[in-house]
Each structure stands twice: as structure tokens, then as C-alpha cells.
Design a protein around this motif. Structure first.
Motif, PDB file in Angstrom:
ATOM      1  N   SER A  30     -32.364 -11.284   4.153  1.00 55.71           N
ATOM      2  CA  SER A  30     -32.468 -10.935   2.739  1.00 55.71           C
ATOM      3  C   SER A  30     -32.018  -9.506   2.452  1.00 55.71           C
ATOM      4  O   SER A  30     -31.859  -9.134   1.295  1.00 55.71           O
ATOM      5  N   SER A  71     -23.802 -19.145  -3.047  1.00 56.66           N
ATOM      6  CA  SER A  71     -25.242 -19.074  -3.286  1.00 56.66           C
ATOM      7  C   SER A  71     -25.939 -18.761  -1.967  1.00 56.66           C
ATOM      8  O   SER A  71     -25.301 -18.728  -0.910  1.00 56.66           O
ATOM      9  N   ARG A  72     -27.235 -18.555  -2.051  1.00 54.82           N
ATOM     10  CA  ARG A  72     -27.985 -18.264  -0.839  1.00 54.82           C
ATOM     11  C   ARG A  72     -29.436 -18.688  -1.000  1.00 54.82           C
ATOM     12  O   ARG A  72     -29.953 -18.738  -2.123  1.00 54.82           O
ATOM     13  N   GLU A  73     -30.052 -19.004   0.109  1.00 54.77           N
ATOM     14  CA  GLU A  73     -31.481 -19.287   0.169  1.00 54.77           C
ATOM     15  C   GLU A  73     -32.051 -18.373   1.251  1.00 54.77           C
ATOM     16  O   GLU A  73     -31.985 -18.689   2.444  1.00 54.77           O
ATOM     17  N   ASN A  74     -32.610 -17.256   0.827  1.00 56.00           N
ATOM     18  CA  ASN A  74     -33.103 -16.287   1.809  1.00 56.00           C
ATOM     19  C   ASN A  74     -34.252 -16.850   2.649  1.00 56.00           C
ATOM     20  O   ASN A  74     -34.400 -16.487   3.813  1.00 56.00           O
ATOM     21  N   LYS A  76     -34.386 -19.634   3.873  1.00 58.57           N
ATOM     22  CA  LYS A  76     -33.785 -20.443   4.935  1.00 58.57           C
ATOM     23  C   LYS A  76     -32.749 -19.653   5.729  1.00 58.57           C
ATOM     24  O   LYS A  76     -32.060 -20.232   6.578  1.00 58.57           O
TER      25      LYS A  76
END
Length: 123
Positions: A30, A71-74, A76
Motif C-alpha cells: 500500500s 486498479s488495485r486492491e491493497n 490483496k
């Protein structure tokens, strides 16, 4: 540095879609901005898209605007590149890269790179 691994690319017909993922490990994901770059045979590596550490800001190359989404999923430790309306000229090896905090469009600003994944778009 953070370690990055891209998902497998593939072969897709023109007009089709593909989603690439970039899994990170080793550091606090992150805290890192993520960029996607690509390199076609005989060409230099070029910027595709980038996203800030928190996901609040993105940049796109003109040739992918309206077609690709980063996009991102911190939670994960993963970033994504959704590619729609693919064209044969999108054929390239795609790389994800990471740098602390702020996004950039310059490959030299990124210290961590994945191994690359081949995307081939047939006409």
C-alpha cells in the motif's frame, strides 16, 4: 524493494478483453504506486497506466484511454489492468512495476519490476 509477479497473459481476438494482475510481496504494497508498461518487438518499453499508492489517482497513455483501466486492491497486495476493446497493436509483453508513493509514467522511476507477460491480439 517489492517483488512483483504478473498473471499469465494470453492470446485474444481483436475486440476482446483480458485482465492482467500483478501480485506483490516483500514490502508494504500500500506504500507503492504501480505502473503498467509494455514492450513490443523492436520497440522501446512504453508507459500504459499508473495508479497512486492509495488508488486515488491514475494516469493513462492516450492510446489506451477509454479502453484500459488500472486498479488495485491493497488488502490483496494486487494491482490489475483491465484491457477491453483490444487491438492487434496492443500485442506486447506487459510489465507491472512499483515505486514508493507517487505514480509516474517514466520507466526509470520504477525500481521494482515483474517478469513480464505476453499479450497477443489477433486480427
Amino acid at each position: 524493494q517489492v517483488q512483483l509477479v504478473e498473471s499469465r497473459g494470453g492470446l485474444v481476438q481483436a475486440g476482446g478483453s483480458l485482465r492482467l494482475s500483478c501480485a506483490a510481496s516483500g514490502r508494504t504494497f500500500s506504500n507503492y504506486a504501480v505502473g503498467w508498461f509494455r514492450q513490443a518487438p523492436g520497440k522501446e518499453r512504453e508507459f500504459v497506466a499508473a495508479i497512486n499508492w492509495g488508488g486515488g489517482g491514475t494516469d493513462y497513455a492516450d492510446f489506451v484511454k477509454g479502453r484500459f483501466t488500472i486498479s488495485r486492491e491493497n488488502a490483496k497486495n494486487t494491482a490489475y489492468l483491465q484491457m477491453n476493446s483490444l487491438k492487434p497493436e496492443d500485442t506486447a509483453v506487459y510489465y507491472c512495476a512499483a515505486r514508493p508513493w507517487a505514480r509516474s509514467s517514466r520507466p526509470g522511476d520504477f525500481g521494482s519490476w515483474g517478469q513480464g507477460t505476453q499479450v497477443t491480439v489477433s486480427s
